[in-house]
Design a protein around this motif. Structure first.
Motif, PDB file in Angstrom:
ATOM      1  N   GLN A  55       0.855  -1.190   0.000  1.00 42.96           N
ATOM      2  CA  GLN A  55       0.000   0.000   0.000  1.00 42.96           C
ATOM      3  C   GLN A  55       0.883   1.229   0.000  1.00 42.96           C
ATOM      4  OE1 GLN A  55      -2.714  -0.364   3.316  1.00 42.96           O
ATOM      5  NE2 GLN A  55      -4.316  -0.982   1.910  1.00 42.96           N
ATOM      6  N   ASN A  56       0.338   2.332  -0.499  1.00 46.26           N
ATOM      7  CA  ASN A  56       1.038   3.621  -0.576  1.00 46.26           C
ATOM      8  C   ASN A  56       2.225   3.579  -1.527  1.00 46.26           C
ATOM      9  OD1 ASN A  56      -0.736   4.647   1.369  1.00 46.26           O
ATOM     10  ND2 ASN A  56       0.578   3.900   3.017  1.00 46.26           N
ATOM     11  N   SER A  57       2.272   2.579  -2.413  1.00 47.14           N
ATOM     12  CA  SER A  57       3.347   2.548  -3.411  1.00 47.14           C
ATOM     13  C   SER A  57       2.890   3.337  -4.630  1.00 47.14           C
ATOM     14  CB  SER A  57       3.703   1.122  -3.794  1.00 47.14           C
ATOM     15  OG  SER A  57       2.594   0.480  -4.384  1.00 47.14           O
ATOM     16  N   GLN A  58       3.843   3.774  -5.402  1.00 50.28           N
ATOM     17  CA  GLN A  58       3.508   4.511  -6.616  1.00 50.28           C
ATOM     18  C   GLN A  58       2.905   3.572  -7.640  1.00 50.28           C
ATOM     19  OE1 GLN A  58       6.943   6.552  -8.003  1.00 50.28           O
ATOM     20  NE2 GLN A  58       7.038   7.921  -6.262  1.00 50.28           N
ATOM     21  N   ARG A  59       2.190   4.148  -8.580  1.00 52.93           N
ATOM     22  CA  ARG A  59       1.585   3.359  -9.652  1.00 52.93           C
ATOM     23  C   ARG A  59       2.686   2.675 -10.448  1.00 52.93           C
ATOM     24  NH1 ARG A  59      -0.226   3.648 -15.129  1.00 52.93           N
ATOM     25  NH2 ARG A  59       1.030   5.484 -15.539  1.00 52.93           N
TER      26      ARG A  59
END
Length: 65
Positions: A55-59
């Protein structure tokens, strides 16, 4: 970033980095039969892998877009 994966089909290949300097990993199709695409046609191609993206990772970007 660590991306976890799990093989979910026989014949699935693990992701690999083609060159040590590559930022991403190559994934491979896991097909039961050959697939042919027409120009401008899109199709979901199975990899036989399941990924856990933090979660909260870049696309994640594909250069195939």
């Amino acid at each position: 970033m660590i991306i976890e994966y799990k093989k979910v089909r026989d014949g699935a290949q693990v992701p690999v980095r083609s060159n040590p300097s590559d930022a991403g990993l190559d994934v491979f199709a896991c097909l039961d039969e050959a697939v042919s695409l027409a120009p401008m046609q899109s199709l979901i191609i199975p990899t036989g892998l399941k990924f856990g993206i933090p979660q909260n990772s870049q696309r994640i970007r594909s250069n195939l877009q």
